[in-house]
Design a protein around this motif. Structure first.
Motif, PDB file in Angstrom:
ATOM      1  N   CYS A  68       0.830  -1.213   0.000  1.00  8.85           N
ATOM      2  CA  CYS A  68       0.000   0.000   0.000  1.00  8.85           C
ATOM      3  C   CYS A  68       0.862   1.260   0.000  1.00  8.85           C
ATOM      4  O   CYS A  68       0.349   2.370   0.053  1.00  8.85           O
ATOM      5  CB  CYS A  68      -0.912   0.022   1.226  1.00  8.85           C
ATOM      6  SG  CYS A  68      -2.263  -1.150   1.121  1.00  8.85           S
ATOM      7  N   LEU A  69       2.187   1.088   0.024  1.00  7.91           N
ATOM      8  CA  LEU A  69       3.069   2.240   0.086  1.00  7.91           C
ATOM      9  C   LEU A  69       3.722   2.461  -1.281  1.00  7.91           C
ATOM     10  O   LEU A  69       4.382   1.566  -1.804  1.00  7.91           O
ATOM     11  CB  LEU A  69       4.153   2.031   1.155  1.00  7.91           C
ATOM     12  CG  LEU A  69       3.629   1.733   2.569  1.00  7.91           C
ATOM     13  CD1 LEU A  69       4.788   1.492   3.523  1.00  7.91           C
ATOM     14  CD2 LEU A  69       2.761   2.868   3.079  1.00  7.91           C
ATOM     15  N   CYS A  70       3.486   3.659  -1.847  1.00 12.55           N
ATOM     16  CA  CYS A  70       4.051   3.978  -3.149  1.00 12.55           C
ATOM     17  C   CYS A  70       5.387   4.669  -2.956  1.00 12.55           C
ATOM     18  O   CYS A  70       5.504   5.592  -2.148  1.00 12.55           O
ATOM     19  CB  CYS A  70       3.139   4.914  -3.912  1.00 12.55           C
ATOM     20  SG  CYS A  70       1.601   4.120  -4.306  1.00 12.55           S
ATOM     21  N   VAL A  71       6.376   4.243  -3.726  1.00 12.75           N
ATOM     22  CA  VAL A  71       7.720   4.790  -3.544  1.00 12.75           C
ATOM     23  C   VAL A  71       8.322   5.177  -4.887  1.00 12.75           C
ATOM     24  O   VAL A  71       7.836   4.789  -5.945  1.00 12.75           O
ATOM     25  CB  VAL A  71       8.643   3.759  -2.863  1.00 12.75           C
ATOM     26  CG1 VAL A  71       8.153   3.434  -1.474  1.00 12.75           C
ATOM     27  CG2 VAL A  71       8.740   2.485  -3.705  1.00 12.75           C
ATOM     28  N   ARG A  72       9.387   5.949  -4.804  1.00 15.86           N
ATOM     29  CA  ARG A  72      10.153   6.285  -5.991  1.00 15.86           C
ATOM     30  C   ARG A  72      11.618   6.040  -5.680  1.00 15.86           C
ATOM     31  O   ARG A  72      12.032   6.193  -4.534  1.00 15.86           O
ATOM     32  CB  ARG A  72       9.950   7.757  -6.321  1.00 15.86           C
ATOM     33  CG  ARG A  72       9.193   7.944  -7.611  1.00 15.86           C
ATOM     34  CD  ARG A  72       8.685   9.337  -7.723  1.00 15.86           C
ATOM     35  NE  ARG A  72       7.240   9.316  -7.909  1.00 15.86           N
ATOM     36  CZ  ARG A  72       6.519  10.404  -8.069  1.00 15.86           C
ATOM     37  NH1 ARG A  72       7.091  11.584  -8.019  1.00 15.86           N
ATOM     38  NH2 ARG A  72       5.228  10.317  -8.260  1.00 15.86           N
ATOM     39  N   SER A  73      12.345   5.699  -6.691  1.00 20.19           N
ATOM     40  CA  SER A  73      13.770   5.443  -6.475  1.00 20.19           C
ATOM     41  C   SER A  73      14.436   6.698  -5.915  1.00 20.19           C
ATOM     42  O   SER A  73      14.150   7.818  -6.341  1.00 20.19           O
ATOM     43  CB  SER A  73      14.400   5.033  -7.798  1.00 20.19           C
ATOM     44  OG  SER A  73      15.680   5.605  -7.914  1.00 20.19           O
ATOM     45  N   ALA A  74      15.317   6.517  -4.969  1.00 18.27           N
ATOM     46  CA  ALA A  74      15.948   7.664  -4.318  1.00 18.27           C
ATOM     47  C   ALA A  74      16.771   8.461  -5.313  1.00 18.27           C
ATOM     48  O   ALA A  74      16.859   9.677  -5.233  1.00 18.27           O
ATOM     49  CB  ALA A  74      16.823   7.188  -3.171  1.00 18.27           C
ATOM     50  N   LEU A  75      17.370   7.779  -6.272  1.00 18.36           N
ATOM     51  CA  LEU A  75      18.202   8.471  -7.255  1.00 18.36           C
ATOM     52  C   LEU A  75      17.351   9.383  -8.135  1.00 18.36           C
ATOM     53  O   LEU A  75      17.641  10.552  -8.335  1.00 18.36           O
ATOM     54  CB  LEU A  75      18.931   7.449  -8.142  1.00 18.36           C
ATOM     55  CG  LEU A  75      19.953   6.593  -7.408  1.00 18.36           C
ATOM     56  CD1 LEU A  75      20.461   5.478  -8.316  1.00 18.36           C
ATOM     57  CD2 LEU A  75      21.106   7.464  -6.918  1.00 18.36           C
ATOM     58  N   GLU A  76      16.242   8.798  -8.597  1.00 19.89           N
ATOM     59  CA  GLU A  76      15.353   9.525  -9.483  1.00 19.89           C
ATOM     60  C   GLU A  76      14.783  10.764  -8.795  1.00 19.89           C
ATOM     61  O   GLU A  76      14.643  11.826  -9.388  1.00 19.89           O
ATOM     62  CB  GLU A  76      14.219   8.590  -9.896  1.00 19.89           C
ATOM     63  CG  GLU A  76      13.257   9.161 -10.908  1.00 19.89           C
ATOM     64  CD  GLU A  76      11.993   8.320 -10.944  1.00 19.89           C
ATOM     65  OE1 GLU A  76      10.907   8.890 -11.053  1.00 19.89           O
ATOM     66  OE2 GLU A  76      12.118   7.073 -10.834  1.00 19.89           O
ATOM     67  N   ALA A  77      14.464  10.598  -7.520  1.00 19.46           N
ATOM     68  CA  ALA A  77      13.791  11.675  -6.812  1.00 19.46           C
ATOM     69  C   ALA A  77      14.761  12.687  -6.221  1.00 19.46           C
ATOM     70  O   ALA A  77      14.344  13.696  -5.682  1.00 19.46           O
ATOM     71  CB  ALA A  77      12.927  11.094  -5.705  1.00 19.46           C
ATOM     72  N   ALA A  78      16.052  12.426  -6.316  1.00 20.52           N
ATOM     73  CA  ALA A  78      17.036  13.306  -5.689  1.00 20.52           C
ATOM     74  C   ALA A  78      16.829  14.745  -6.151  1.00 20.52           C
ATOM     75  O   ALA A  78      16.668  15.018  -7.335  1.00 20.52           O
ATOM     76  CB  ALA A  78      18.450  12.840  -6.029  1.00 20.52           C
ATOM     77  N   GLY A  79      16.816  15.633  -5.221  1.00 21.45           N
ATOM     78  CA  GLY A  79      16.649  17.030  -5.573  1.00 21.45           C
ATOM     79  C   GLY A  79      15.223  17.437  -5.812  1.00 21.45           C
ATOM     80  O   GLY A  79      14.889  18.604  -5.816  1.00 21.45           O
ATOM     81  N   VAL A  80      14.336  16.472  -5.985  1.00 22.63           N
ATOM     82  CA  VAL A  80      12.934  16.807  -6.216  1.00 22.63           C
ATOM     83  C   VAL A  80      12.149  16.672  -4.916  1.00 22.63           C
ATOM     84  O   VAL A  80      11.466  17.578  -4.475  1.00 22.63           O
ATOM     85  CB  VAL A  80      12.325  15.872  -7.280  1.00 22.63           C
ATOM     86  CG1 VAL A  80      10.886  16.277  -7.566  1.00 22.63           C
ATOM     87  CG2 VAL A  80      13.167  15.919  -8.531  1.00 22.63           C
TER      88      VAL A  80
END
Lengths: 105, 651
Positions: free
Chosen positions: A89-101
């Motif tokens: 139930c937890l949606c995540v994004r790769s830490a690299l992709e989201a860096a700075g965002v």
């Protein structure tokens, strides 16, 4: 676990940007991700929120327990075990992709 | 979030409002509350501050434990209250409700604390600061204690006390509570409660209260509240130059064994076997010793008492009755010794993770496993241990089924009946004999009843959405002797007080019933003519279908005090009836009154029936009313009756 609903109680639309949504349950071990959304009802959320599992936090699956039991995640320096049904139930994004965002740092 | 005026420092007890403190002597002392998340080192600090002079009670009407003690400062004593570990102040769990009420001074019979010591784990500073925020926002004079200073340093993390202190506006102490390092600031803080020193001040930052209301005064969704809280906690951490420690190598190494695909379950099994073995095999010599001490002291006392009804009451009623409970004390202490080590070392959380899959299948949670394991010793500590189960429905289900686990009080009953009725024959060569097989079968029967009942409960009375399993795995730590000893003292007290009282009452009542009406020449009447015998005869028609006569009926009545009491009672009954000097062996006597069917019926009856008033009493306390214990007692009695009837009819 009941059908996933988002934090405002709205059922989750399966088509909601499907490419970017990864479920925590599907993240391979040792890959750090950032939590972006929690698709759960309010009451179920609080035990997670209180333990620092909050949108924006870094989560890293570190270990599967035997026989398909709960998986251990590292969250902000603490270890927390979650069942698969909760983690999905937890949606995540790769830490690299989201860096700075998304990363407040 | 309500804030309140910071209470002024109290000098020499000018506390306002009516004082309803249960402990009058301490009414004038300043009172400080220890608050913080679980596994932050709160109990270690509490033990360090108060020594072993601790008092454990329950908050009125609820099952949350209230641990208190006092600390001696240069100026006088300070009362220290250890509040349960919490993750916040929302009314999500009983612990959090009680903590909030105590801090706000709303708890029944307890004025609010004069100051708060907020205990946070320095290695997990940012997530613990999230817990700290709502507590600091209450506006009570506070000291923030960051524990695990040694671990933080070892794992290459850092934090500056002053940086955090400047941000929060209250004193911050970085300590190692185990080794007692860095405690001077705490000492000065406690002294300042007397001297009015500037160390005692409230956090002036009450941003949290405003921040949690969105535009147009609508409360923010809970996720946003926590996200905002997390952002503030991170900002605080940065200001305090917090550098998160590297993950603990020890914890990683141990987890790779304890949560390993193959080794994990094996270690789990080994732990279960050791605990099991310890409460049966290793406890036996201690229990025998205790029994001998009770018997010898009883004899010693008997000689010194006048040979009247007083001696009989004291020895046959009180001494033996209370003795029948005290004999379980070594076993319970051994059990809690192991549970204490498992919990303090951090293994318990791993065991819960391993057991979760299995327990989830019957509708329970991983946390229910160890309470249920404890129930093999005695249901009373098991019901107390069930407090670790966070979800209220799961906790109720756990304590409801705990008495089905074969507690050690059933063993003497099983041993007597098996020896009397089951011939020893090898079943599986030398590995398993017929007698052991029957004993194992009785254990299995209880276990199946527990599992089945849990499954039924979770689909009926305790139905609800399964709450998510969120288990924090604390880093592994070496348990301290002090905290283990404190735990043992505490459990021993709780057990003796709760179980002792009820057994004493029942033992005296049984003694009185056996004495009346007095025989013509004075002294007790034959059992058959006593009030106790009359009771046996009253229930005889009810138990006849099970194959029991009035003598077994008396045994069933007396075993309400504690199951094993039936052995002594039957001994007395047959002994008293038998006029011959060489009285029959109890086994032989039983063989005359029971056939195989009714003997098995009696064993089955003991598997299911809740023949234990201590359990009922503890159950009432832990569920806050009579509803659950009455339901439990009736359900188990009905199950026992029906199955015993079935066994008697079939065999």
């Amino acid at each position: 676990m009941a059908a996933c609903v988002n934090d405002r109680g709205r059922p989750v639309d399966a088509n909601e940007d499907p490419l970017r949504d990864v479920r925590l349950a599907d993240v391979p071990l040792d890959e750090e991700v950032i939590l972006v959304r929690m698709d759960m009802a309010g009451d179920d959320l609080e035990p997670l929120l209180e333990r620092g599992i909050v949108p924006g936090c870094r989560v890293c699956p570190v270990r599967h327990s035997p026989a398909g039991g709960p998986t251990v995640y590292r969250v902000d320096g603490s270890l927390v075990a979650l069942r698969r049904e909760t983690a999905s139930c937890l949606c995540v994004r790769s830490a690299l992709e989201a860096a700075g965002v998304l990363d407040p740092n | 979030m309500t804030s309140r005026e910071a209470s002024p420092v109290l000098l020499g007890g000018t506390r306002s409002g009516p004082d309803t403190s249960p402990d009058r002597a301490s009414a004038a002392r300043p009172r400080v509350a220890l608050v913080g998340p679980p596994n932050a080192g709160k109990s270690t600090l509490f033990n360090r501050l108060t020594g072993l002079r601790q008092k454990v009670a329950n908050y009125p009407g609820v099952t949350v434990e209230r641990k208190s003690g006092f600390h001696r400062t240069a100026y006088g004593l300070v009362d220290v209250v250890d509040l349960p570990g919490i993750h916040g102040l929302s009314p999500r769990s009983l612990d959090q409700i009680v903590t909030r009420d105590v801090l706000l001074g709303h708890a029944e019979g307890e004025p609010g604390p004069d100051a708060v010591i907020l205990v946070l784990d320095a290695t997990r500073l940012e997530s613990h600061l999230m817990v700290a925020e709502p507590i600091l926002a209450l506006g009570l004079p506070s000291l923030v204690v960051l524990t695990m200073a040694d671990e933080l340093g070892r794992r290459k993390g850092q934090v500056t006390e002053r940086g955090l202190s400047e941000q929060l506006g209250v004193e911050v102490a970085l300590v190692n509570a185990r080794a007692g390092q860095g405690l001077e600031k705490i000492e000065r803080f406690l002294e300042a409660l007397y001297t009015g020193g500037e160390e005692v001040r409230a956090c002036p930052v009450v941003v949290a209260a405003e921040a949690e209301v969105g535009p147009r005064g609508r409360p923010l969704p809970v996720v946003d509240v926590f996200a905002a809280r997390r952002a503030r906690a991170q900002a605080l951490g940065q200001a305090a130059h917090f550098q998160a420690p590297t993950p603990s190598k020890l914890t990683e190494r141990l987890d790779s064994v304890f949560l390993h695909r193959v080794l994990g379950p094996l270690c789990f099994l080994a732990v279960v076997v050791v605990v099991f073995q310890s409460i049966f095999a290793w406890a036996t010599p201690l229990m025998d010793g205790t029994e001998a001490v009770i018997a010898t002291s009883g004899e010693w006392l008997a000689v010194r008492l006048p040979d009247t009804w007083i001696r009989s009451l004291v020895i046959d009623g009180v001494w033996l009755g209370v003795g029948s409970v005290v004999v379980f004390l070594p076993q319970i202490l051994i059990l809690f010794f192991f549970l204490g080590i498992l919990e303090d070392s951090g293994y318990m959380a791993r065991a819960a993770v391993i057991a979760d899959r299995m327990m989830h299948r019957v509708g329970l949670q991983g946390q229910s496993f160890l309470p249920l394991l404890s129930a093999y010793a005695c249901a009373v500590p098991a019901i107390l241990a069930a407090r670790t189960v966070e979800d209220e429905r799961d906790r109720l289900a756990t304590i409801f089924v705990a008495p089905f686990m074969t507690c050690s009080a059933r063993l003497p009953v099983y041993a007597l009946l098996i020896a009397a009725f089951i011939p020893e024959r090898p079943l599986l060569g030398p590995v398993l004999g017929q007698r052991s097989a029957v004993l194992l079968g009785l254990y299995a029967l209880g276990f199946l009843a527990a599992v089945g009942t849990a499954a039924i409960l979770k689909r009926s009375l305790l139905r609800g959405k399964p709450s998510p399993f969120v288990m924090e795995l604390p880093p592994y730590r070496l348990p301290t002797v002090k905290s283990i000893v404190a735990r043992l003292l505490d459990r021993a007290r709780v057990f003796l007080r709760r179980a002792g009282r009820i057994i004493l009452a029942v033992a005296v009542a049984l003694w009185v019933l056996a004495q009346i009406p007095q025989a013509p020449g004075g002294g007790p009447p034959p059992v058959a003519d006593s009030a106790l015998g009359a009771m046996g005869k009253v229930i005889e028609p009810v138990i006849e279908p099970l194959g029991f006569d009035w003598r077994i009926g008396i045994g069933l009545v007396t075993s309400l005090a504690a199951r094993e009491v039936i052995v002594g009672t039957l001994g007395t009954i047959y002994g008293v009836e038998d006029e011959d000097e060489t009285s029959l062996e109890l086994q032989e006597a039983l063989r005359q009154d029971l056939d195989l069917g009714s003997a098995v019926a009696l064993m089955v009856f003991f598997v299911f029936a809740l023949q234990c008033m201590s359990t009922v009493a503890v159950m009432r306390r832990e569920t806050g009313g009579w509803r659950w214990p009455i339901l439990q007692f009736s359900y188990m009695l009905l199950l026992a009756y029906v199955t015993a009837w079935g066994a008697n009819a079939l065999l």
